[in-house]
Design a protein around this motif. Structure first.
Motif, PDB file in Angstrom:
ATOM      1  N   GLY A   1     -36.359 -15.895 -29.422  1.00  0.00           N
ATOM      2  CA  GLY A   1     -37.474 -16.439 -30.188  1.00  0.00           C
ATOM      3  C   GLY A   1     -37.991 -17.754 -29.639  1.00  0.00           C
ATOM      4  N   GLU A   2     -38.309 -18.675 -30.516  1.00  0.00           N
ATOM      5  CA  GLU A   2     -38.915 -19.961 -30.173  1.00  0.00           C
ATOM      6  C   GLU A   2     -38.149 -20.658 -29.057  1.00  0.00           C
ATOM      7  OE1 GLU A   2     -42.238 -22.078 -30.875  1.00  0.00           O
ATOM      8  OE2 GLU A   2     -41.576 -20.717 -32.470  1.00  0.00           O
ATOM      9  N   GLY A   3     -38.885 -21.074 -28.011  1.00  0.00           N
ATOM     10  CA  GLY A   3     -38.275 -21.791 -26.896  1.00  0.00           C
ATOM     11  C   GLY A   3     -37.745 -20.894 -25.791  1.00  0.00           C
ATOM     12  N   ASP A   4     -37.708 -19.587 -26.038  1.00  0.00           N
ATOM     13  CA  ASP A   4     -37.204 -18.641 -25.039  1.00  0.00           C
ATOM     14  C   ASP A   4     -38.356 -18.026 -24.248  1.00  0.00           C
ATOM     15  OD1 ASP A   4     -34.618 -19.042 -26.008  1.00  0.00           O
ATOM     16  OD2 ASP A   4     -34.787 -17.380 -27.442  1.00  0.00           O
ATOM     17  N   GLU A   5     -38.061 -17.621 -23.026  1.00  0.00           N
ATOM     18  CA  GLU A   5     -39.035 -16.944 -22.183  1.00  0.00           C
ATOM     19  C   GLU A   5     -38.582 -15.517 -21.891  1.00  0.00           C
ATOM     20  OE1 GLU A   5     -40.613 -20.887 -19.714  1.00  0.00           O
ATOM     21  OE2 GLU A   5     -39.409 -19.362 -18.672  1.00  0.00           O
ATOM     22  N   VAL A   6     -39.564 -14.613 -21.824  1.00  0.00           N
ATOM     23  CA  VAL A   6     -39.305 -13.208 -21.490  1.00  0.00           C
ATOM     24  C   VAL A   6     -40.252 -12.808 -20.369  1.00  0.00           C
ATOM     25  CG1 VAL A   6     -39.290 -10.826 -22.307  1.00  0.00           C
ATOM     26  CG2 VAL A   6     -38.584 -12.667 -23.851  1.00  0.00           C
TER      27      VAL A   6
ATOM     28  N   GLY B   1     -42.136 -15.602 -31.473  1.00  0.00           N
ATOM     29  CA  GLY B   1     -42.271 -16.999 -31.072  1.00  0.00           C
ATOM     30  C   GLY B   1     -41.854 -17.281 -29.647  1.00  0.00           C
ATOM     31  N   ALA B   2     -41.403 -16.264 -28.919  1.00  0.00           N
ATOM     32  CA  ALA B   2     -41.011 -16.437 -27.514  1.00  0.00           C
ATOM     33  C   ALA B   2     -42.255 -16.448 -26.620  1.00  0.00           C
ATOM     34  CB  ALA B   2     -40.047 -15.333 -27.089  1.00  0.00           C
ATOM     35  N   THR B   3     -42.074 -16.886 -25.386  1.00  0.00           N
ATOM     36  CA  THR B   3     -43.190 -17.033 -24.446  1.00  0.00           C
ATOM     37  C   THR B   3     -43.117 -15.960 -23.361  1.00  0.00           C
ATOM     38  OG1 THR B   3     -43.232 -19.423 -24.794  1.00  0.00           O
ATOM     39  CG2 THR B   3     -44.301 -18.597 -22.798  1.00  0.00           C
ATOM     40  N   PRO B   4     -44.200 -15.192 -23.167  1.00  0.00           N
ATOM     41  CA  PRO B   4     -44.214 -14.217 -22.082  1.00  0.00           C
ATOM     42  C   PRO B   4     -44.470 -14.908 -20.740  1.00  0.00           C
ATOM     43  CG  PRO B   4     -46.309 -14.159 -23.253  1.00  0.00           C
ATOM     44  CD  PRO B   4     -45.443 -15.157 -23.968  1.00  0.00           C
TER      45      PRO B   4
ATOM     46  N   LEU C   1     -51.971 -19.340 -24.038  1.00  0.00           N
ATOM     47  CA  LEU C   1     -51.013 -19.373 -22.943  1.00  0.00           C
ATOM     48  C   LEU C   1     -51.544 -20.154 -21.747  1.00  0.00           C
ATOM     49  CD1 LEU C   1     -49.730 -15.668 -22.973  1.00  0.00           C
ATOM     50  CD2 LEU C   1     -48.498 -17.685 -23.788  1.00  0.00           C
ATOM     51  N   GLY C   2     -52.874 -20.299 -21.689  1.00  0.00           N
ATOM     52  CA  GLY C   2     -53.491 -21.092 -20.627  1.00  0.00           C
ATOM     53  C   GLY C   2     -53.410 -20.456 -19.249  1.00  0.00           C
ATOM     54  N   ILE C   3     -53.374 -19.134 -19.192  1.00  0.00           N
ATOM     55  CA  ILE C   3     -53.349 -18.439 -17.898  1.00  0.00           C
ATOM     56  C   ILE C   3     -54.784 -18.110 -17.519  1.00  0.00           C
ATOM     57  CG2 ILE C   3     -52.440 -16.495 -16.591  1.00  0.00           C
ATOM     58  CD1 ILE C   3     -50.216 -16.261 -18.708  1.00  0.00           C
TER      59      ILE C   3
END
Length: 366
Positions: free
Chosen positions: A75-80, A98-101, A324-326
């Motif tokens: 979840g939050e703070g983790d990256e996948v 809440g995780a970040t791709p 995400l700002g990509i």
């Protein structure tokens, strides 16, 4: 001549109509419609089919994805890590928690490029989400090795790959959790929304059963804030019928794809390839038409051939993921594929004459 649709579900129903109707009546007459013997039997049979110890039915493929990351504690703070050229539901499974791709470009087979994964791993990386796109199994030998060396969780999005193999294992049996959609248009489609997860881990299976049912293992005793995501008895029963025919459904798709491979002969289009060591169950047969895709699509439409673009907007360019700002241009291969891909008609019960007409129209495009 009647328009040839890109996908249709009536032929698949008609092929096994009596079996479906008999099962539907059996379930309706049983008086039990949620969490009963049909679901239990389907879960046992589907786990056996995929080659895992457990399967857990849920309401749809997106629920399978986000609940998978939920039970893994990501979840939050983790990256996948996930590939760029996928349906947005794959990424939603990550971000709902809440995780970040962290997005990786695809290879020439439209799967995640296993050679580009490790450069994206950071101390925040907790998992890799592999999407077996269009029905082809990704390079799981290399990806499983990366996960093992970096101590990462592995989740498989098998929404399009029911029955596909890498080596001697079926998709959905490599990772900690395999996530399946049984949306009606899938090779193994239900007659409404439906999904499942597969796993060898008894604790993950137990947690998934808790989360899908309001966070409750025992009625009215809620351990966690869960979801209402149950695969109902009617869909489970109908899926049990379809499961008995999956081998012949897959063979038919392989024959349709082979006919396209042999018949399409137009230098303006790029035909799909299958990687050595993997199989493809051809959920979609996807061409690329560099520079002229939209013109090609209109030409086919004008000549009675329906097509679909899977997918015109990559997730990183969707309005939902602006945060995400990509920026555009950051993932050139993903973006090029999105501007070139087009899915041809392919479905259970497609007539040879229909396919020959599609091939004729494609080869006449100049």
């Amino acid at each position: 001549m009647e328009k040839i649709m890109q996908g249709r579900m009536d032929r698949g129903f008609e092929k096994y109509q009596k079996e479906y109707e008999d099962k539907a009546l059996e379930v309706l007459r049983s008086g039990w419609y949620i969490m009963g013997k049909e679901l239990e039997s389907f879960e046992e049979e589907y786990a056996r089919y995929v080659g895992t110890k457990y399967a857990v039915g849920v309401a749809n493929g997106l629920d399978a994805l986000w609940l998978a990351f939920k039970v893994l504690g990501i979840g939050e703070g983790d990256e996948v890590i996930v590939q760029g050229n996928t349906y947005i539901a794959s990424v939603m499974g990550i971000t709902i928690n809440g995780a970040t791709p962290v997005i990786v470009e695809p290879d020439k087979y439209y799967q995640i490029d296993a050679d580009k994964i490790e450069e994206k791993i950071t101390d925040k990386t907790k998992a890799i989400l592999v999407v077996h796109l269009y029905g082809q199994a990704a390079n799981m030998t290399k990806i499983c090795d990366i996960c093992k060396r970096h101590n990462l969780r592995l989740v498989e999005d098998c929404a399009q790959s029911h029955g596909a193999y890498h080596g001697d294992k079926m998709t959905g049996s490599f990772g900690d959790i395999g996530c399946f959609s049984f949306y009606p248009s899938k090779n193994m489609g239900a007659f409404g929304d439906a999904g499942a997860i597969t796993t060898d881990d008894p604790e993950l299976a137990r947690l998934m059963k808790i989360y899908r049912n309001y966070g409750s293992e025992k009625r009215y005793y809620n351990m966690v804030v869960g979801a209402n995501s149950r695969l109902d008895e009617l869909q489970a029963g109908l899926l049990r019928v379809k499961l008995t025919h999956m081998d012949e459904i897959t063979r038919e798709r392989e024959e349709l794809a082979a006919r396209y491979d042999q018949g399409i002969d137009n230098p303006l289009v790029i035909k799909p390839e299958v990687a050595e060591g993997s199989t493809c169950v051809w959920h979609q047969y996807v061409l690329r038409v560099p520079g002229r895709r939209d013109e090609f699509k209109q030409y086919l439409e004008d000549n009675g051939v329906g097509t679909i673009i899977h997918y015109p907007i990559p997730p990183h360019l969707a309005q939902a993921y602006e945060y995400l700002g990509i920026s555009k241009g950051s993932l050139p291969i993903t973006e090029r594929y999105a501007s070139e891909v087009i899915s041809l008609p392919i479905y259970t019960g497609m007539y040879k004459e229909e396919q020959e007409r599609v091939i004729e129209v494609i080869n006449s495009f100049r």
